[in-house]
Design an enzyme around this catalytic site. Structure first.
Site, PDB file in Angstrom:
ATOM      1  N   ASP A 292      15.768  47.242 -11.152  1.00 41.40           N
ATOM      2  CA  ASP A 292      16.751  46.198 -10.898  1.00 41.40           C
ATOM      3  C   ASP A 292      16.167  44.889 -11.430  1.00 41.40           C
ATOM      4  O   ASP A 292      15.268  44.311 -10.812  1.00 41.40           O
ATOM      5  CB  ASP A 292      17.043  46.080  -9.401  1.00 41.40           C
ATOM      6  CG  ASP A 292      17.845  47.257  -8.849  1.00 41.40           C
ATOM      7  OD1 ASP A 292      17.721  48.366  -9.406  1.00 41.40           O
ATOM      8  OD2 ASP A 292      18.574  47.058  -7.863  1.00 41.40           O
TER       9      ASP A 292
ATOM     10  N   LYS B 150      24.910  44.350 -11.366  1.00 46.03           N
ATOM     11  CA  LYS B 150      24.688  44.144  -9.929  1.00 46.03           C
ATOM     12  C   LYS B 150      24.982  42.694  -9.586  1.00 46.03           C
ATOM     13  O   LYS B 150      24.595  41.780 -10.328  1.00 46.03           O
ATOM     14  CB  LYS B 150      23.243  44.516  -9.598  1.00 46.03           C
ATOM     15  CG  LYS B 150      22.828  44.310  -8.141  1.00 46.03           C
ATOM     16  CD  LYS B 150      21.384  44.755  -7.963  1.00 46.03           C
ATOM     17  CE  LYS B 150      20.836  44.376  -6.596  1.00 46.03           C
ATOM     18  NZ  LYS B 150      19.411  44.781  -6.434  1.00 46.03           N
TER      19      LYS B 150
ATOM     20  N   LYS C  47      27.006  47.518  -8.717  1.00 52.08           N
ATOM     21  CA  LYS C  47      26.293  47.480  -7.431  1.00 52.08           C
ATOM     22  C   LYS C  47      26.488  46.133  -6.757  1.00 52.08           C
ATOM     23  O   LYS C  47      25.857  45.151  -7.135  1.00 52.08           O
ATOM     24  CB  LYS C  47      24.801  47.750  -7.640  1.00 52.08           C
ATOM     25  CG  LYS C  47      23.976  47.699  -6.337  1.00 52.08           C
ATOM     26  CD  LYS C  47      22.509  47.975  -6.606  1.00 52.08           C
ATOM     27  CE  LYS C  47      21.657  47.772  -5.354  1.00 52.08           C
ATOM     28  NZ  LYS C  47      20.210  48.039  -5.603  1.00 52.08           N
TER      29      LYS C  47
END
Length: 335
Positions: A167, A235, A271
């Site tokens: 991430d 995300k 996400k």
């Protein structure tokens, strides 16, 4: 789970842009995208948020939420023991109910990856196969303020330690200054750093930190830029900045993913992370996904919740459906 190849992502970017992904070309492309109708977006999100589901479907929804959670601890005080406790809960969320599904992943800082991998043991693997991935935040999380060399070293170390997913945070300062080529190049370089010696690759989630991008137009442009550069997921947030995930922002990102799929055939994950604590709110996100990109996106390699306390509320709701009453606060562990 492995990500798409860097070469394919770059080739697609060149085909879409009609030229090299430099500042001028990217600016022309990104600023040529239609502006966001903020009122319309928020009205659509509000309408989706009012959709109800039948009681018979709620159990399915609660189980689905659990299976899509990245159970997260990202604190300066994290210890190997805390990570092992997190993994134990990820593997067996409700010891009193063996039918409770596992979460999709545990998300930790890079230096905690070896402890997560070791604690998972045979449960470590692809969540689409019922196992649990290890996700590591990288690239000078949460600020992203570091040299590219440090960001790449951060990524390589986490992947070598066994991280299945990275991430990364984009350089919001560079993005807001219009240095789109720099942001593209950094995402592409991190994508390459996700490669393993055997030719496989860790999946790359690109964190936009939407709370710092301020406008919906910026969120849409950053989403397109991240996908063009090879991100496997987009995300919303680090969870360290407010506002974090919101339903309108997530809807907007899902619309970008839908449009990318229609244009290229490639499926990109989304996400939302930060601030999603209640089951009733998570269900709104499930409905939004199903109505925007389709129910096929409701699987771990295409949708995740970044959360720490959400799992507790879902477990309490599941228990109520089974027994007809809520358990006390000691029914779930304190994260």
């Amino acid at each position: 789970m492995s990500g798409t190849s860097l070469v394919t992502a770059r080739e697609r970017a060149l085909a879409v842009l009609g030229g090299e992904p430099d500042d001028a070309t990217l600016r022309r492309y990104l600023h040529g995208i239609a502006g966001v109708d903020a009122v319309g977006l928020e009205q659509r999100a509000a309408a989706l948020g009012t959709r109800s589901i039948k009681t018979s479907s709620k159990k399915w929804a609660l189980d689905k939420i659990i299976s899509l959670i990245d159970l997260t601890t990202l604190e300066g005080a994290d210890t190997p023991g805390k990570v092992r406790s997190l993994v134990a809960k990820a593997v067996n969320p409700d010891p009193a109910d063996a039918t409770t599904p596992r979460v999709a992943a545990v998300c930790v800082y890079g230096d905690m990856v070896p402890f997560a991998v070791d604690a998972l043991g045979g449960a470590h693997g692809d969540p689409d196969d019922g196992r649990i991935s290890v996700a590591a935040v990288a690239t000078a999380f949460p600020s992203g303020r570091a040299s590219l060399e440090i960001k790449l070293a951060d990524t390589v170390e986490a992947v070598a330690a066994g991280a299945d997913e990275i991430d990364m945070v984009i350089d919001r300062g560079a993005f807001l200054a219009g240095r789109y080529g720099l942001v593209f190049d950094q995402i592409a370089a991190v994508k390459e750093a996700c490669r393993r010696p055997d030719g496989t690759s860790a999946s790359l989630k690109v964190i936009l930190e939407t709370g710092e991008l301020v406008t919906y137009d910026n969120v849409r442009r950053a989403s397109w830029l991240s996908i063009l550069a090879g991100g496997d997921f987009i995300k919303t947030s680090t969870g360290k900045v407010q506002p974090a995930a919101t339903l309108p922002v997530t809807l907007l990102m899902l619309e970008v993913v839908r449009d990318w799929h229609l244009a290229t055939g490639q499926r990109i994950g989304v996400k939302p992370a930060g601030g999603i604590r209640a089951s009733k709110d998570a269900i709104k996100y499930l409905v939004t996904v199903a109505e925007t990109v389709g129910e096929e996106w409701l699987q771990p390699h295409l949708f995740r919740f970044g959360a720490s306390s959400l799992l507790n509320d879902v477990l309490l709701q599941r228990q109520k459906m089974t027994t007809g009453h809520y358990s006390g606060p000691d029914y779930v562990t304190i994260d």
